[in-house]
Design a protein around this motif. Structure first.
Motif, PDB file in Angstrom:
ATOM      1  N   THR A 176       0.858  -1.190   0.000  1.00 34.34           N
ATOM      2  CA  THR A 176       0.000   0.000   0.000  1.00 34.34           C
ATOM      3  C   THR A 176       0.892   1.236   0.000  1.00 34.34           C
ATOM      4  N   ARG A 177       0.447   2.302  -0.668  1.00 35.11           N
ATOM      5  CA  ARG A 177       1.180   3.560  -0.813  1.00 35.11           C
ATOM      6  C   ARG A 177       2.301   3.461  -1.849  1.00 35.11           C
ATOM      7  N   TYR A 178       2.365   2.349  -2.576  1.00 36.02           N
ATOM      8  CA  TYR A 178       3.393   2.199  -3.600  1.00 36.02           C
ATOM      9  C   TYR A 178       2.752   2.079  -4.979  1.00 36.02           C
ATOM     10  N   ALA A 179       3.250   2.907  -5.914  1.00 36.77           N
ATOM     11  CA  ALA A 179       2.957   2.667  -7.315  1.00 36.77           C
ATOM     12  C   ALA A 179       3.862   1.521  -7.764  1.00 36.77           C
ATOM     13  N   MET A 180       3.335   0.664  -8.634  1.00 34.38           N
ATOM     14  CA  MET A 180       4.062  -0.542  -9.015  1.00 34.38           C
ATOM     15  C   MET A 180       4.205  -0.620 -10.529  1.00 34.38           C
ATOM     16  N   GLY A 181       5.249  -1.313 -10.951  1.00 35.79           N
ATOM     17  CA  GLY A 181       5.449  -1.481 -12.379  1.00 35.79           C
ATOM     18  C   GLY A 181       6.088  -2.814 -12.700  1.00 35.79           C
ATOM     19  N   TRP A 182       5.939  -3.217 -13.951  1.00 34.33           N
ATOM     20  CA  TRP A 182       6.629  -4.377 -14.499  1.00 34.33           C
ATOM     21  C   TRP A 182       7.542  -3.904 -15.634  1.00 34.33           C
ATOM     22  N   PHE A 183       8.753  -4.409 -15.622  1.00 36.03           N
ATOM     23  CA  PHE A 183       9.718  -4.148 -16.677  1.00 36.03           C
ATOM     24  C   PHE A 183      10.241  -5.495 -17.169  1.00 36.03           C
ATOM     25  N   ARG A 184      10.908  -5.485 -18.306  1.00 37.89           N
ATOM     26  CA  ARG A 184      11.506  -6.729 -18.803  1.00 37.89           C
ATOM     27  C   ARG A 184      12.816  -6.432 -19.519  1.00 37.89           C
ATOM     28  N   GLN A 185      13.684  -7.435 -19.517  1.00 35.02           N
ATOM     29  CA  GLN A 185      14.967  -7.301 -20.199  1.00 35.02           C
ATOM     30  C   GLN A 185      15.235  -8.569 -20.993  1.00 35.02           C
ATOM     31  N   ALA A 186      15.282  -8.412 -22.296  1.00 38.15           N
ATOM     32  CA  ALA A 186      15.598  -9.525 -23.184  1.00 38.15           C
ATOM     33  C   ALA A 186      17.107  -9.624 -23.345  1.00 38.15           C
ATOM     34  N   PRO A 187      17.619 -10.791 -23.723  1.00 39.10           N
ATOM     35  CA  PRO A 187      19.064 -10.954 -23.905  1.00 39.10           C
ATOM     36  C   PRO A 187      19.631  -9.933 -24.887  1.00 39.10           C
ATOM     37  N   GLY A 188      20.684  -9.257 -24.466  1.00 40.88           N
ATOM     38  CA  GLY A 188      21.343  -8.296 -25.322  1.00 40.88           C
ATOM     39  C   GLY A 188      20.635  -6.963 -25.479  1.00 40.88           C
ATOM     40  N   LYS A 189      19.555  -6.765 -24.726  1.00 45.85           N
ATOM     41  CA  LYS A 189      18.790  -5.524 -24.829  1.00 45.85           C
ATOM     42  C   LYS A 189      18.706  -4.837 -23.475  1.00 45.85           C
ATOM     43  N   GLU A 190      18.353  -3.561 -23.517  1.00 45.44           N
ATOM     44  CA  GLU A 190      18.168  -2.814 -22.279  1.00 45.44           C
ATOM     45  C   GLU A 190      16.814  -3.162 -21.656  1.00 45.44           C
ATOM     46  N   ARG A 191      16.735  -2.948 -20.357  1.00 37.40           N
ATOM     47  CA  ARG A 191      15.466  -3.181 -19.675  1.00 37.40           C
ATOM     48  C   ARG A 191      14.438  -2.162 -20.174  1.00 37.40           C
ATOM     49  N   GLU A 192      13.209  -2.623 -20.379  1.00 41.39           N
ATOM     50  CA  GLU A 192      12.176  -1.756 -20.911  1.00 41.39           C
ATOM     51  C   GLU A 192      10.899  -1.840 -20.081  1.00 41.39           C
ATOM     52  N   PHE A 193      10.142  -0.757 -20.121  1.00 35.81           N
ATOM     53  CA  PHE A 193       8.872  -0.666 -19.411  1.00 35.81           C
ATOM     54  C   PHE A 193       7.845  -1.583 -20.057  1.00 35.81           C
ATOM     55  N   VAL A 194       7.034  -2.235 -19.203  1.00 38.03           N
ATOM     56  CA  VAL A 194       5.956  -3.089 -19.686  1.00 38.03           C
ATOM     57  C   VAL A 194       4.596  -2.540 -19.254  1.00 38.03           C
ATOM     58  N   VAL A 215      13.595 -11.575 -19.003  1.00 37.00           N
ATOM     59  CA  VAL A 215      13.467 -11.606 -17.547  1.00 37.00           C
ATOM     60  C   VAL A 215      12.543 -10.463 -17.158  1.00 37.00           C
ATOM     61  N   TYR A 216      11.516 -10.777 -16.399  1.00 34.41           N
ATOM     62  CA  TYR A 216      10.527  -9.789 -15.996  1.00 34.41           C
ATOM     63  C   TYR A 216      10.766  -9.382 -14.544  1.00 34.41           C
ATOM     64  N   TYR A 217      10.780  -8.065 -14.324  1.00 36.25           N
ATOM     65  CA  TYR A 217      11.034  -7.512 -13.009  1.00 36.25           C
ATOM     66  C   TYR A 217       9.837  -6.681 -12.549  1.00 36.25           C
ATOM     67  N   CYS A 218       9.501  -6.790 -11.257  1.00 34.95           N
ATOM     68  CA  CYS A 218       8.549  -5.833 -10.716  1.00 34.95           C
ATOM     69  C   CYS A 218       9.310  -4.785  -9.926  1.00 34.95           C
ATOM     70  N   ALA A 219       8.705  -3.614  -9.821  1.00 33.14           N
ATOM     71  CA  ALA A 219       9.341  -2.481  -9.168  1.00 33.14           C
ATOM     72  C   ALA A 219       8.310  -1.712  -8.367  1.00 33.14           C
ATOM     73  N   ALA A 220       8.779  -1.029  -7.322  1.00 37.69           N
ATOM     74  CA  ALA A 220       7.894  -0.274  -6.439  1.00 37.69           C
ATOM     75  C   ALA A 220       8.472   1.099  -6.151  1.00 37.69           C
ATOM     76  N   GLU A 221       7.580   2.071  -6.069  1.00 37.79           N
ATOM     77  CA  GLU A 221       7.978   3.432  -5.727  1.00 37.79           C
ATOM     78  C   GLU A 221       6.914   4.029  -4.811  1.00 37.79           C
ATOM     79  N   GLU A 222       7.345   4.509  -3.650  1.00 39.01           N
ATOM     80  CA  GLU A 222       6.393   5.115  -2.718  1.00 39.01           C
ATOM     81  C   GLU A 222       5.892   6.439  -3.282  1.00 39.01           C
ATOM     82  N   VAL A 223       4.598   6.636  -3.236  1.00 40.93           N
ATOM     83  CA  VAL A 223       3.986   7.846  -3.787  1.00 40.93           C
ATOM     84  C   VAL A 223       3.050   8.465  -2.760  1.00 40.93           C
ATOM     85  N   LEU A 224       2.709   9.733  -3.003  1.00 39.09           N
ATOM     86  CA  LEU A 224       1.870  10.463  -2.064  1.00 39.09           C
ATOM     87  C   LEU A 224       0.397  10.469  -2.464  1.00 39.09           C
ATOM     88  N   ARG A 225       0.122  10.224  -3.743  1.00 43.44           N
ATOM     89  CA  ARG A 225      -1.255  10.249  -4.214  1.00 43.44           C
ATOM     90  C   ARG A 225      -1.652   8.904  -4.804  1.00 43.44           C
TER      91      ARG A 225
END
Length: 127
Positions: A30-48, A93-103
């Motif tokens: 709770t209080r965290y915005a969440m995201g999924w990103f992915r990184q394919a072999p030989g490529k940079e991680r990208e937003f999903v 490879v799929y990664y989840c990420a979290a960032e605390e937010v105020l709204r």
């Protein structure tokens, strides 16, 4: 400090589905915005996909729009990524990420704005 754990990855045939999960076993998401990103072999991680604290706002990369769905369940403290109609180019490879937010409505789509990351789960789409 947030500890994120992803699960649900694996090997799947093209056209099939997988559901990834991300949980914070030691602390509420709770209080965290969440995201999924992915990184394919030989490529940079990208937003999903991203979801707001409230779950009311979502945003997707064009490459997954209409195929993937991000959601969150406060009761189980889990964020999901439902992936349908998988294609070989979804292999990463799929990664989840979290960032605390105020709204409750804030979405975070930029990788550098996330403070917390999981260890990743491999998704391989192949026949």
């Amino acid at each position: 400090q947030i500890h994120l754990v992803e699960s649900g990855g694996g090997l799947v045939q093209p056209g099939k589905s997988l559901r990834l999960s991300c949980t914070g076993p030691k602390r509420t998401l709770t209080r965290y915005a969440m995201g999924w990103f992915r990184q394919a072999p030989g490529k940079e991680r990208e937003f999903v996909a991203a979801i707001s604290w409230s779950g009311g706002n979502t945003h997707y990369a064009d490459s997954v729009k209409d195929r993937f769905t991000i959601s969150r369940d406060s009761a189980s403290n889990t964020i999901y990524l439902q992936m349908n109609s998988l294609m070989p180019e979804d292999t990463a490879v799929y990664y989840c990420a979290a960032e605390e937010v105020l709204r409750t409505s804030v979405l975070v789509t930029v990788e550098s704005e996330y403070d917390y990351w999981g260890q990743g789960t491999q998704v391989t789409v192949s026949s």
